[in-house]
Write a protein that holds these residues in place. Structure first.
Motif, PDB file in Angstrom:
ATOM      1  N   ASP A  48      -0.196   5.235  34.899  1.00  0.00           N
ATOM      2  CA  ASP A  48      -0.613   6.533  34.656  1.00  0.00           C
ATOM      3  C   ASP A  48      -2.214   6.579  34.460  1.00  0.00           C
ATOM      4  OD1 ASP A  48       1.151   8.074  34.748  1.00  0.00           O
ATOM      5  OD2 ASP A  48       2.164   8.648  32.373  1.00  0.00           O
ATOM      6  N   ASN A  49      -2.648   4.930  34.585  1.00  0.00           N
ATOM      7  CA  ASN A  49      -4.085   4.956  34.164  1.00  0.00           C
ATOM      8  C   ASN A  49      -4.529   4.274  35.174  1.00  0.00           C
ATOM      9  OD1 ASN A  49      -6.225   3.950  33.202  1.00  0.00           O
ATOM     10  ND2 ASN A  49      -5.443   2.011  31.700  1.00  0.00           N
ATOM     11  N   GLU A  50      -5.314   5.140  36.841  1.00  0.00           N
ATOM     12  CA  GLU A  50      -5.841   5.309  37.080  1.00  0.00           C
ATOM     13  C   GLU A  50      -6.398   4.882  37.184  1.00  0.00           C
ATOM     14  OE1 GLU A  50      -5.030   9.755  38.651  1.00  0.00           O
ATOM     15  OE2 GLU A  50      -3.313   9.342  38.513  1.00  0.00           O
ATOM     16  N   ARG A  51      -7.756   4.767  35.971  1.00  0.00           N
ATOM     17  CA  ARG A  51      -8.637   4.263  35.766  1.00  0.00           C
ATOM     18  C   ARG A  51      -9.063   2.707  35.655  1.00  0.00           C
ATOM     19  NH1 ARG A  51     -14.075   5.259  31.797  1.00  0.00           N
ATOM     20  NH2 ARG A  51     -15.314   3.571  32.470  1.00  0.00           N
ATOM     21  N   ALA A  52      -7.536   2.948  35.222  1.00  0.00           N
ATOM     22  CA  ALA A  52      -8.254   1.054  35.862  1.00  0.00           C
ATOM     23  C   ALA A  52      -6.856   0.455  36.360  1.00  0.00           C
ATOM     24  CB  ALA A  52      -6.864   0.014  34.046  1.00  0.00           C
ATOM     25  N   GLN A  53      -6.510   1.247  37.459  1.00  0.00           N
ATOM     26  CA  GLN A  53      -5.903   0.714  38.480  1.00  0.00           C
ATOM     27  C   GLN A  53      -7.147   0.575  39.627  1.00  0.00           C
ATOM     28  OE1 GLN A  53      -2.333   2.850  39.648  1.00  0.00           O
ATOM     29  NE2 GLN A  53      -2.387   3.296  37.672  1.00  0.00           N
ATOM     30  N   ALA A  54      -8.003   1.862  39.337  1.00  0.00           N
ATOM     31  CA  ALA A  54      -8.895   1.837  40.530  1.00  0.00           C
ATOM     32  C   ALA A  54     -10.004   0.234  40.235  1.00  0.00           C
ATOM     33  CB  ALA A  54      -9.970   3.107  39.867  1.00  0.00           C
ATOM     34  N   PHE A  55      -9.796   0.136  39.039  1.00  0.00           N
ATOM     35  CA  PHE A  55     -11.302  -0.732  38.395  1.00  0.00           C
ATOM     36  C   PHE A  55     -11.145  -1.986  39.115  1.00  0.00           C
ATOM     37  CE2 PHE A  55     -10.963  -4.520  35.223  1.00  0.00           C
ATOM     38  CZ  PHE A  55     -12.862  -4.310  35.268  1.00  0.00           C
TER      39      PHE A  55
END
Length: 172
Positions: A132-139
């Motif tokens: 659910d951590n899309e921000r971290a995945q994108a980073f």
């Protein structure tokens, strides 16, 4: 802002404890242990952990300090006993006020990648990120990590998954 990113020193167990507990309070789904369990660990645990992370060849923790010297970020790397020929990035955290462009997150991850390249002989580098951590995945994708197609149950809530990302540019 300039950040001082460096390997944790053996005597910095209080700093390690403080930034770890801050990370668990701020981002409880990003880590594989609970705040309560981690806060209950005795000082001796933190002393031993800091000493190991400061001196071990293959394992290391790096911290980021702001201009006032406060520890505002952390990232670690170490082998996983269950996965041969492999080293794993863990505990990546940056305080909310220091996130985003110009913050130390990329510097911390690059520091642990460099450490793994210089101090291990393994062939693979991975990290795990909550589904659910899309921000971290994108980073992590911006840094060159790619999905491996593997996922493992999130230890605190096994119905949720941790996605395993690999760093194809890694070579020890």
């Amino acid at each position: 802002m300039h950040y001082d990113v460096r390997r944790l020193a053996a005597g910095e167990w209080r700093e390690l404890r403080g930034i770890t507990l801050e990370a668990l309070r701020d981002s409880p789904n990003a880590f594989s242990s609970s705040y309560a369990d981690t806060a209950a660990r005795p000082d001796d645990h933190w002393r031993q952990r800091a000493a190991h992370q400061a001196t071990a060849r293959e394992s290391a923790t790096f911290t980021a300090g702001d201009e006032d010297g406060a520890r505002v970020g952390i990232a670690g790397v170490e082998p996983l006993a269950d996965v041969p020929d492999h080293v794993h990035i863990h505990s990546v955290y940056v305080a909310p006020a220091h996130r985003g462009a110009g913050g130390p997150a990329a510097e911390l991850v690059h520091a642990v990648i460099r450490h793994a390249r210089e101090h291990t002989t393994v062939g693979a580098l991975t990290l795990g990120v909550h589904e659910d951590n899309e921000r971290a995945q994108a980073f992590y994708r911006r840094l060159g990590f790619e999905p491996t197609g593997k996922a493992v149950p999130y230890v605190l809530r096994p119905a949720e998954r941790i996605l395993v990302l690999g760093y194809p540019g890694f070579r020890a």
